[in-house]
Design a protein around this motif. Structure first.
Motif, short mmCIF file in Angstrom:
data_model
loop_
_atom_site.label_atom_id
_atom_site.label_comp_id
_atom_site.label_asym_id
_atom_site.label_seq_id
_atom_site.Cartn_x
_atom_site.Cartn_y
_atom_site.Cartn_z
N LEU A 139 0.83 -1.21 0.00
CA LEU A 139 0.00 0.00 0.00
C LEU A 139 0.87 1.26 0.00
O LEU A 139 0.55 2.25 -0.64
CB LEU A 139 -0.93 0.01 1.21
N LEU A 140 2.00 1.19 0.72
CA LEU A 140 2.88 2.35 0.79
C LEU A 140 3.69 2.52 -0.49
O LEU A 140 4.32 3.56 -0.69
CB LEU A 140 3.83 2.23 1.98
N ALA A 141 3.70 1.50 -1.35
CA ALA A 141 4.45 1.60 -2.60
C ALA A 141 3.75 2.53 -3.60
O ALA A 141 4.31 2.90 -4.61
CB ALA A 141 4.64 0.22 -3.23
N PHE A 142 2.49 2.89 -3.30
CA PHE A 142 1.77 3.82 -4.17
C PHE A 142 1.90 5.24 -3.61
O PHE A 142 1.80 5.42 -2.39
CB PHE A 142 0.27 3.50 -4.19
N PRO A 143 2.08 6.25 -4.49
CA PRO A 143 1.90 7.62 -3.99
C PRO A 143 0.48 7.73 -3.45
O PRO A 143 -0.44 7.15 -4.03
CB PRO A 143 2.08 8.48 -5.24
N LEU A 145 -2.03 9.87 -3.25
CA LEU A 145 -3.18 10.30 -4.06
C LEU A 145 -3.48 9.27 -5.14
O LEU A 145 -4.64 9.04 -5.49
CB LEU A 145 -2.93 11.67 -4.68
N LEU A 146 -2.43 8.62 -5.66
CA LEU A 146 -2.64 7.61 -6.70
C LEU A 146 -3.43 6.43 -6.13
O LEU A 146 -4.34 5.91 -6.79
CB LEU A 146 -1.29 7.12 -7.23
N LEU A 147 -3.11 6.03 -4.90
CA LEU A 147 -3.84 4.93 -4.27
C LEU A 147 -5.31 5.32 -4.07
O LEU A 147 -6.22 4.53 -4.34
CB LEU A 147 -3.19 4.57 -2.93
N LEU A 149 -6.96 7.44 -5.85
CA LEU A 149 -7.59 7.44 -7.17
C LEU A 149 -7.86 6.02 -7.65
O LEU A 149 -8.87 5.76 -8.30
CB LEU A 149 -6.69 8.17 -8.19
N ALA A 150 -6.96 5.09 -7.31
CA ALA A 150 -7.17 3.69 -7.70
C ALA A 150 -8.44 3.16 -7.03
O ALA A 150 -9.24 2.47 -7.66
CB ALA A 150 -5.96 2.85 -7.32
N MET B 26 -8.56 -4.93 -8.91
CA MET B 26 -9.51 -3.83 -9.12
C MET B 26 -10.71 -4.27 -9.94
O MET B 26 -11.84 -3.89 -9.67
CB MET B 26 -8.80 -2.66 -9.81
N GLY B 243 6.64 11.07 -4.56
CA GLY B 243 5.26 10.59 -4.56
C GLY B 243 4.28 11.74 -4.45
O GLY B 243 3.27 11.80 -5.14
N ILE B 269 -11.20 7.54 -14.97
CA ILE B 269 -12.06 7.21 -13.84
C ILE B 269 -13.48 7.70 -14.11
O ILE B 269 -14.46 7.00 -13.87
CB ILE B 269 -11.52 7.83 -12.53
N VAL B 281 -2.52 3.42 -13.20
CA VAL B 281 -2.13 3.22 -11.80
C VAL B 281 -0.88 2.34 -11.73
O VAL B 281 0.09 2.64 -11.02
CB VAL B 281 -3.29 2.58 -11.00
N PHE B 288 7.16 5.18 -9.50
CA PHE B 288 7.41 5.67 -8.15
C PHE B 288 8.34 4.73 -7.38
O PHE B 288 9.29 5.16 -6.72
CB PHE B 288 6.07 5.82 -7.43
#
Lengths: 299, 309
Positions: A139-143, A145-147, A149-150, B26, B243, B269, B281, B288
């Motif tokens: 979970l922390l591997a995503f920026p 805001l990107l998470l 948005l996902a 997802m 990030g 989205i 994503v 990143f």
């Protein structure tokens, strides 16, 4: 309630819980911290404003008046009106409600779920720790805001899904922090003592280890409210969070920017409201951090 | 150093697998039938028999692990499916938007380092004075003001008010100034804080006293001796800010009609273009992770203690 008369009487016997808190060294450090007190006053003001919105707002925030569309600020409408003739001041005041609620809910969710994960991982270590922390790493591997948005991209736009998204983003931070505190606390003598007296795992975790995490988590959560409000405002600004006609600062900015440059008041007041609110929680959080951990002060 | 690089690369594998798994999930976490989710608007007026046919065609009738392995194979071959809206390959579509986002994030990073560095150094040198207070207030504003709002205010003043810069769009370096300033300012706050704290700490060290005792000019003591050693934590935090920069870019791209990955993702989205959302994503998250790896490795190169720790 029983010690109320005692608290009212001055003297060394007066020790209501509130007084005890106020007399602690941490409270002293907090109250001498100018930024922290400013933050506290601002947060209290915001809460009062949100609660008293029906009294403070001069107009109904969703009442349209098509004869008074896009009016600049005046004595009648201090912050002007929007493209439907709605009073911007009233919408900003009511917007405090949704901002505070959507800021608090993800923090509380993240706090409860994250602390539970951190407590289990830090207390049991071993494979439970490995599995839980690897999930947090992902979970922390995503920026952040990107998470968010996902999550919104999966569940679809809307207020509830946006709150879920920001909650998910909040979890790993609390989990990691709680785990690090728990790992240190479980080796403390009082925990060993409680174990040798026959306390079970559940009791040890909840009664003896969990309280050790309160200080660090309070600081993190206070700063987290600011972050959650910013994230929610961002999602609403993108049209993925709060939907019209609800009075929300991010949503107001999203619509207001269509009326630039003519109607700059549609932009200035909601944006200033977000900034001030986030600033208030950041000031409060910084103050709490310095009060709880005086060694951490960089200055 | 080589062993350290290998160890870090190996450690990346489970995280990347986890990210791919999350992105794969997802489709299953999305409300409704995955087949219909993949069809998007095209699902209207389709018969139940056709849905089942497509389910087999997409391989969605297979077991969850089988599907994940198949998805993983596709990801390794950089085949991320086809956008529902444009019918283009997702990989091509997302990668074509990368340069714009990287240009924005890169120049925002430069702005953040410049503002954060200058304020941090000034605050540390003038600790406890009004200069320090101003720097602290600016840093607090940086983390509190939403990046999309500072972008809009910049646009209002410098484009719509003064007419110095183009209000939105993409093309010349002049288009880049306001978005980069908005995103950079919000990231500069953390850099300023860390620079300040780190330099204050460095100025207390014995080698600084030695340098002063040798009679070196104060300027050279501060810049050459103290600042150089104070930079290590700053490198880490600059990397961590990436990030935030990417997140800021997503929001700012919408403000300035900047044709980057962020806007692509937000549009995807809104139109429920799930393959495109997944692809954007996945690729941004991978970028990143790789940037963080590079930061960690450069940190290890600068500080041998990390490698053997």
């Amino acid at each position: 309630m029983a010690d109320l008369p005692a608290a009212a009487a001055p003297g060394p016997t007066a020790a209501s819980p509130l007084r005890r808190i106020l007399a602690s060294p941490a409270a002293g450090r907090f109250l001498r911290h100018r930024g922290a007190v400013a933050g506290l006053v601002l947060v209290a003001g915001l809460l009062a404003g949100a609660v008293l919105a029906p009294v403070l707002a001069p107009y109904d925030p969703v009442a349209q008046d098509l004869r008074a569309r896009l009016r600049p600020p005046s004595a009648e409408h201090w912050f002007g009106t929007d493209e439907f003739g709605r009073d911007v001041l009233s919408r900003v005041v009511y917007g405090a409600r949704i901002s505070l609620v959507t800021g608090l809910v993800p923090v509380l969710t993240g706090l409860v779920v994250g602390t539970a994960i951190g407590l289990l991982a830090g207390f049991y270590r071993g494979w439970i720790d490995d599995v839980l922390m690897r999930v947090m790493d992902v979970l922390l591997a995503f920026p952040s805001l990107l998470l968010a948005l996902a999550v919104v991209g999966t569940l679809g736009p809307g207020l509830v899904n946006a709150v879920i998204a920001v909650s998910v983003v909040s979890v790993p931070g609390y989990a990691r922090l709680a785990r690090s505190v728990v790992i240190a606390a479980r080796e403390e003598e009082y925990v060993h003592a409680a174990r040798s007296l026959g306390a079970g795992d559940g009791r040890l975790m909840l009664r003896h280890v969990l309280p050790a995490t309160v200080g660090a988590l309070t600081v993190q959560a206070t700063l987290g409210i600011g972050f959650a409000i910013l994230s929610m405002a961002g999602l609403s600004f993108l049209g993925l969070g709060v939907q019209p006609p609800t009075s929300d600062w991010g949503e107001m900015l999203s619509r207001g920017r269509r009326f630039l440059p003519g109607s700059s008041w549609l932009l200035l007041y909601p944006g200033a409201a977000i900034s001030l609110t986030v600033l208030a929680f950041n000031l409060l959080g910084d103050g709490l951090r310095d009060a709880f951990d005086p060694r951490d002060q960089a200055g | 150093m080589l062993a350290y690089v290998a160890k870090r690369l190996l450690g990346l594998v489970p995280v990347l697998l986890g990210v791919v798994f999350l992105v794969f999930s997802m489709l299953w976490l999305a409300p409704g039938d995955p087949v219909l989710a993949l069809l998007g608007e095209g699902a209207q007026g389709i018969s139940a028999a056709q849905v089942e046919e497509l389910r087999r065609a997409y391989g969605l009738d297979r077991s969850f692990p089988e599907q994940f392995v198949a998805y993983l194979g596709d990801v390794v071959r950089l085949d991320l499916g086809v956008s529902l809206r444009s019918s283009q390959a997702v990989t091509t579509e997302v990668l074509s938007r990368f340069p714009a986002t990287l240009a924005l994030a890169g120049s925002a990073m430069a702005v953040a380092i410049a503002i954060g560095g200058v304020f941090g150094v000034l605050a540390a040198i003038h600790k406890g004075t009004w200069v320090d207070s101003v720097a602290i207030v600016v840093a607090l504003l940086g983390v509190s003001v939403p990046v999309f709002w500072s972008g809009l205010v910049l646009m209002l003043v410098f484009a719509l008010g003064l007419g110095w810069l183009p209000a939105s769009g993409f093309g010349s370096w002049r288009h880049l100034i306001m978005p980069a300033a908005a995103v950079g300012f919000s990231s500069s706050a953390v850099i300023a804080r860390v620079t300040r704290a780190s330099l204050i700490e460095a100025l207390r060290q014995d080698y600084v006293r030695t340098a002063r005792a040798k009679g070196l000019p104060e300027r050279s003591v501060r810049l050459k001796h103290a600042l150089k050693n104070a930079l290590l934590p700053v490198v880490t935090v600059v990397g961590l800010q990436f990030g935030g920069l990417l997140g800021g870019a997503v929001l700012t791209e919408t403000v300035f009609a900047w044709p980057g990955v962020g806007r692509l993702l937000v549009d995807a989205i809104k139109s429920r273009d799930l393959p495109l959302v997944q692809g954007a994503v996945l690729l941004v998250a991978t970028l990143f992770i790789l940037v963080n790896l590079v930061v960690d490795l450069s940190y290890a190169a600068l500080n041998p203690k990390v490698r053997y720790g």
